[in-house]
Design a protein around this motif. Structure first.
Motif, PDB file in Angstrom:
ATOM      1  N   ARG A 291      82.572  57.283 -65.911  1.00  0.00           N
ATOM      2  CA  ARG A 291      83.888  57.907 -65.781  1.00  0.00           C
ATOM      3  C   ARG A 291      83.959  59.205 -66.582  1.00  0.00           C
ATOM      4  O   ARG A 291      84.539  60.204 -66.146  1.00  0.00           O
ATOM      5  CB  ARG A 291      84.978  56.929 -66.221  1.00  0.00           C
ATOM      6  CG  ARG A 291      85.208  55.794 -65.226  1.00  0.00           C
ATOM      7  CD  ARG A 291      86.389  54.941 -65.604  1.00  0.00           C
ATOM      8  NE  ARG A 291      86.091  54.074 -66.741  1.00  0.00           N
ATOM      9  CZ  ARG A 291      85.533  52.867 -66.634  1.00  0.00           C
ATOM     10  NH1 ARG A 291      85.200  52.389 -65.439  1.00  0.00           N
ATOM     11  NH2 ARG A 291      85.290  52.127 -67.699  1.00  0.00           N
ATOM     12  N   ALA A 294      82.033  61.870 -64.791  1.00  0.00           N
ATOM     13  CA  ALA A 294      82.830  62.355 -63.658  1.00  0.00           C
ATOM     14  C   ALA A 294      83.881  63.360 -64.130  1.00  0.00           C
ATOM     15  O   ALA A 294      84.089  64.404 -63.498  1.00  0.00           O
ATOM     16  CB  ALA A 294      83.485  61.184 -62.945  1.00  0.00           C
ATOM     17  N   ALA A 295      84.547  63.046 -65.242  1.00  0.00           N
ATOM     18  CA  ALA A 295      85.559  63.963 -65.768  1.00  0.00           C
ATOM     19  C   ALA A 295      84.913  65.286 -66.193  1.00  0.00           C
ATOM     20  O   ALA A 295      85.467  66.367 -65.943  1.00  0.00           O
ATOM     21  CB  ALA A 295      86.277  63.321 -66.949  1.00  0.00           C
ATOM     22  N   TRP A 296      83.733  65.217 -66.822  1.00  0.00           N
ATOM     23  CA  TRP A 296      83.017  66.432 -67.227  1.00  0.00           C
ATOM     24  C   TRP A 296      82.654  67.282 -66.007  1.00  0.00           C
ATOM     25  O   TRP A 296      82.804  68.505 -66.024  1.00  0.00           O
ATOM     26  CB  TRP A 296      81.767  66.034 -68.014  1.00  0.00           C
ATOM     27  CG  TRP A 296      80.873  67.178 -68.385  1.00  0.00           C
ATOM     28  CD1 TRP A 296      80.993  67.994 -69.471  1.00  0.00           C
ATOM     29  CD2 TRP A 296      79.721  67.631 -67.656  1.00  0.00           C
ATOM     30  NE1 TRP A 296      79.986  68.937 -69.464  1.00  0.00           N
ATOM     31  CE2 TRP A 296      79.201  68.737 -68.368  1.00  0.00           C
ATOM     32  CE3 TRP A 296      79.090  67.214 -66.479  1.00  0.00           C
ATOM     33  CZ2 TRP A 296      78.058  69.428 -67.936  1.00  0.00           C
ATOM     34  CZ3 TRP A 296      77.967  67.908 -66.047  1.00  0.00           C
ATOM     35  CH2 TRP A 296      77.458  68.997 -66.772  1.00  0.00           C
ATOM     36  N   ALA A 297      82.184  66.620 -64.940  1.00  0.00           N
ATOM     37  CA  ALA A 297      81.789  67.343 -63.734  1.00  0.00           C
ATOM     38  C   ALA A 297      82.999  67.978 -63.054  1.00  0.00           C
ATOM     39  O   ALA A 297      82.941  69.133 -62.610  1.00  0.00           O
ATOM     40  CB  ALA A 297      81.067  66.412 -62.774  1.00  0.00           C
ATOM     41  N   ARG A 298      84.093  67.242 -62.978  1.00  0.00           N
ATOM     42  CA  ARG A 298      85.288  67.793 -62.326  1.00  0.00           C
ATOM     43  C   ARG A 298      85.861  68.973 -63.102  1.00  0.00           C
ATOM     44  O   ARG A 298      86.568  69.819 -62.547  1.00  0.00           O
ATOM     45  CB  ARG A 298      86.338  66.693 -62.154  1.00  0.00           C
ATOM     46  CG  ARG A 298      85.928  65.630 -61.129  1.00  0.00           C
ATOM     47  CD  ARG A 298      87.037  64.636 -60.869  1.00  0.00           C
ATOM     48  NE  ARG A 298      86.633  63.637 -59.886  1.00  0.00           N
ATOM     49  CZ  ARG A 298      86.413  62.353 -60.177  1.00  0.00           C
ATOM     50  NH1 ARG A 298      86.568  61.900 -61.434  1.00  0.00           N
ATOM     51  NH2 ARG A 298      86.036  61.507 -59.233  1.00  0.00           N
ATOM     52  N   ALA A 299      85.548  69.035 -64.390  1.00  0.00           N
ATOM     53  CA  ALA A 299      86.004  70.164 -65.205  1.00  0.00           C
ATOM     54  C   ALA A 299      85.091  71.373 -65.058  1.00  0.00           C
ATOM     55  O   ALA A 299      85.314  72.398 -65.725  1.00  0.00           O
ATOM     56  CB  ALA A 299      86.085  69.744 -66.669  1.00  0.00           C
ATOM     57  N   LEU A 326      81.086  61.448 -56.511  1.00  0.00           N
ATOM     58  CA  LEU A 326      81.273  62.856 -56.840  1.00  0.00           C
ATOM     59  C   LEU A 326      80.507  63.755 -55.867  1.00  0.00           C
ATOM     60  O   LEU A 326      79.656  64.548 -56.280  1.00  0.00           O
ATOM     61  CB  LEU A 326      80.778  63.129 -58.264  1.00  0.00           C
ATOM     62  CG  LEU A 326      81.549  62.538 -59.434  1.00  0.00           C
ATOM     63  CD1 LEU A 326      80.718  62.647 -60.698  1.00  0.00           C
ATOM     64  CD2 LEU A 326      82.888  63.241 -59.592  1.00  0.00           C
ATOM     65  N   ASP A 328      81.074  66.471 -54.376  1.00  0.00           N
ATOM     66  CA  ASP A 328      81.191  67.913 -54.546  1.00  0.00           C
ATOM     67  C   ASP A 328      80.634  68.408 -55.873  1.00  0.00           C
ATOM     68  O   ASP A 328      80.662  69.618 -56.141  1.00  0.00           O
ATOM     69  CB  ASP A 328      82.658  68.344 -54.433  1.00  0.00           C
ATOM     70  CG  ASP A 328      83.220  68.085 -53.044  1.00  0.00           C
ATOM     71  OD1 ASP A 328      82.433  68.159 -52.077  1.00  0.00           O
ATOM     72  OD2 ASP A 328      84.429  67.797 -52.933  1.00  0.00           O
ATOM     73  N   HIS A 329      80.144  67.489 -56.698  1.00  0.00           N
ATOM     74  CA  HIS A 329      79.697  67.876 -58.043  1.00  0.00           C
ATOM     75  C   HIS A 329      78.305  67.357 -58.375  1.00  0.00           C
ATOM     76  O   HIS A 329      77.849  67.535 -59.507  1.00  0.00           O
ATOM     77  CB  HIS A 329      80.691  67.360 -59.090  1.00  0.00           C
ATOM     78  CG  HIS A 329      82.091  67.813 -58.866  1.00  0.00           C
ATOM     79  ND1 HIS A 329      82.551  69.069 -59.225  1.00  0.00           N
ATOM     80  CD2 HIS A 329      83.154  67.188 -58.287  1.00  0.00           C
ATOM     81  CE1 HIS A 329      83.827  69.192 -58.885  1.00  0.00           C
ATOM     82  NE2 HIS A 329      84.216  68.064 -58.321  1.00  0.00           N
TER      83      HIS A 329
END
Length: 491
Positions: A291, A294-299, A326, A328-329
Motif C-alpha cells: 500500500r 502504491a501511494a509512493w507511485a501515485r505521487a 497499479l 499506470d505506474h
C-alpha cells in the motif's frame, strides 16, 4: 566364497557386473541406489552410455550386482526423472539425453583458481567466468531443472505450429512480438498473476535482462537516470542497469520487503522490485508495504516489477502482481527462463502508455524482434495447457529438492539460518564466523561444488551467506553439495 544373492545383508556382497564394470563393493552402505544412479549419470556424461544406448533389465542388473531389484528400479527412476533415460516398452530403458557438460579448459585458457573466481568486488564478466568453471555439483541460483524441459510437448507444439503456418509467416515479424504469443501471454498473466492487459500492450523480449535495457533506453531521455534497487538485491540487475548508465542506489530489505520509508526519503524517481519472491532473501512484500509503494507511485514514482520466481510457490498462497493494482505506474517484466529454460530467451514487458512507444522503438532498433517460430511454439504450449501441466510437475519436484536441501543444511550446517524456503528455486543461508562468504564459495569450489556468495548481491554490509539453487539438482547431489559447503565453512 559364495556369490551373494539378492537380499543378502550389506557387507556380504561380492558380486559385480560386466555392464560398466560396476563393483557394488564401492557403494556406500545404505546408499546403493544413489551410487548406481551416479555411476549411470557419469557413464552417460562421458559417452560410455551413448544416447540411444539401452540399460540392462532391472532384474538382470540386480542379479548381477547381488542387490534387490528395488535398488535398481529406484536408480533407474531417478534417471527418468532427470530426463536422461526413458522407458521404451519392449525396447527397454534407453538413454535419451546426456547431462549438460561443463567445458574443461587447458593450457593458456585454463580456468582460474577458485579464489580468483570469487572476488569481494565482482566485475562485469563474473557470471560468465563462474558459469564456465568446472564443478561436480552446481548449486548456482536461478537455474531451473533443465532436465525436465518438456521435449515431447515442445515437439508436438512445434509440429502443430508448422502445419498451419502460411509461407508469409516466415517473413519479418512485428518487433513487439508475434501476435499469437502476445495474446497467450496476456491470457497467462490474467490467469496466473491477476493482470488484466490488452495483448496489444505486451512487448516480447529476449528475457528480463533485455527488458531492463529497453527500459533504460526509454527512461533516460525522459529524465530517469536513477533506479533504486533492493539491498540485498540482484548483482546481475545492477550490472545491466549500470551498463546503460543508470545509477542504482540501494534501499534496504527486511522481513517485510523493501523499506518504503527509506525509498521515499531517497528522492529517487524509480525503483526496481521483486515483490513476489525477493531475490535473494525470498521475502514477500507484505500488504502494508504494498500500500505504501502504491501511494509512493501515485505521487509520481515509477515501479519496475521483476516478477522473479512468481510461479514457483510451495507453502504460501499466490501473491498478486503490483502491476495488477497499479497499471499506470508499473513496468512489469517476466520470462520463461525460470519456468522452462533460459536458452529459449523469451520474456515479456508491460509498460505504461506514456513510455510504450519509446520502448517499442528501442526494441525495433535492437534486433527487429525475437525469432518468430519459438514464440509461436511457446504460445501453443500456453494455450494448450501444457505449460500449466509442466508447472505442476515442477512444483512437486522442487518441493522434494527444497526439503532435501533444508534437511541437509540442518544436518551439516546446524548454525546456519535458512531464508526464503516458501517459494522459488533457491535458498539463502547466512552464518556466523570470521570467514567471508567469498572464501567459503572458493573453498566449496575446490571441493567440486559451485555456490554463489551472498555478499555479491549486497551494496552495504550484511551477514555473510550463500545463495544456493536446488531446482536443477538431484537429492543425492544436494546432500553431497551441502556436505562440501559444511567442510568449506569448517576450513
Amino acid at each position: 566364497m559364495r556369490s551373494a544373492k539378492p537380499g543378502d545383508a550389506e557387507g556380504s556382497i561380492t558380486a559385480g557386473s560386466d555392464f560398466l564394470h560396476l563393483d557394488i563393493a564401492t557403494a556406500p552402505p545404505g546408499r546403493r541406489a544413489d551410487w548406481l544412479a551416479d555411476q549411470l549419470r557419469r557413464a552417460i556424461a562421458d559417452g560410455r552410455l551413448p544416447v540411444g544406448g539401452r540399460l540392462p533389465a532391472t532384474r538382470v542388473l540386480a542379479a548381477d550386482l547381488g542387490v534387490s531389484r528395488g535398488v535398481v528400479v529406484e536408480a533407474y527412476q531417478r534417471m527418468v526423472e532427470e530426463g536422461h533415460v526413458a522407458g521404451r516398452g519392449r525396447a527397454g530403458t534407453v538413454v535419451v539425453a546426456a547431462p549438460a557438460a561443463t567445458p574443461v579448459r587447458s593450457g593458456p585458457t585454463a580456468a582460474p583458481p577458485p579464489a580468483a573466481l570469487f572476488p569481494r568486488a565482482p566485475g562485469s564478466g563474473i557470471f560468465d567466468a563462474v558459469r564456465t568453471a568446472p564443478a561436480r555439483i552446481d548449486l548456482t541460483p536461478g537455474v531451473p531443472d533443465l532436465a525436465a524441459f518438456p521435449r515431447g510437448d515442445w515437439l508436438r507444439a512445434e509440429r502443430a505450429v508448422l502445419r498451419r503456418l502460411a509461407a508469409s509467416d516466415f517473413g519479418y515479424g512485428d518487433p513487439r512480438g508475434a501476435p499469437a504469443l502476445r495474446r497467450a501471454v496476456a491470457a497467462w498473466l490474467a490467469r496466473s498473476r491477476g493482470i488484466a492487459v490488452d495483448p496489444a500492450e505486451v512487448i516480447v523480449t529476449t528475457g528480463v535482462s533485455q527488458a531492463l535495457g529497453l527500459l533504460a533506453q526509454a527512461l533516460r531521455p525522459a529524465g530517469v537516470d536513477t533506479v533504486a534497487v533492493e539491498d540485498p538485491g540482484s548483482l546481475g540487475v545492477r550490472q545491466q542497469l549500470n551498463n546503460w548508465r543508470v545509477a542504482t542506489p540501494p534501499i534496504a530489505v527486511d522481513d517485510a520487503g523493501l523499506r518504503v520509508d527509506e525509498l521515499a526519503a531517497s528522492g529517487v524517481p524509480a525503483v526496481l522490485l521483486t515483490p513476489a519472491h525477493q531475490f535473494p532473501t525470498g521475502v514477500v512484500l507484505d500488504g502494508e508495504r504494498r500500500r505504501r509503494v502504491a501511494a509512493w507511485a501515485r505521487a509520481g514514482g515509477l515501479v519496475i516489477e521483476d516478477d522473479y520466481d512468481a510461479e514457483h510457490r510451495y507453502d504460501r498462497p499466490p501473491v498478486p502482481a503490483l502491476r495488477a493494482m497499479l497499471p499506470d505506474h508499473v513496468c512489469y517484466a517476466g520470462s520463461v527462463s525460470k519456468l522452462l529454460a533460459p536458452a529459449l530467451r523469451i520474456g515479456w514487458l508491460l509498460v505504461p502508455a506514456r513510455h510504450r512507444d519509446a520502448v517499442v522503438e528501442a526494441r525495433r532498433n535492437a534486433d527487429l524482434g525475437n525469432a518468430v517460430l519459438p514464440q509461436l511454439v511457446l504460445a501453443e504450449l500456453m494455450t494448450s495447457g501444457a505449460l500449466e501441466r509442466q508447472l505442476r510437475l515442477l512444483r512437486r519436484r522442487h518441493v522434494r529438492r527444497r526439503d532435501a536441501m533444508v534437511a541437509a543444511i540442518a544436518r551439516h550446517v546446524p548454525g546456519a539460518t535458512v531464508h526464503g524456503a516458501a517459494a522459488g528455486l533457491h535458498l539463502t543461508v547466512t552464518f556466523d564466523g570470521a570467514v567471508t562468504d567469498t572464501e567459503v564459495a572458493a573453498r566449496a569450489l575446490e571441493r567440486g561444488v559451485k555456490a554463489q556468495p551472498l555478499s555479491w548481491h549486497c551494496q552495504r554490509p550484511h551477514p555473510p551467506g550463500l545463495v544456493l539453487g536446488y531446482a536443477a539438482n538431484t537429492v543425492s547431489d544436494i546432500e553431497e553439495g551441502v556436505e562440501a559447503i559444511a567442510a568449506a565453512l569448517a576450513g
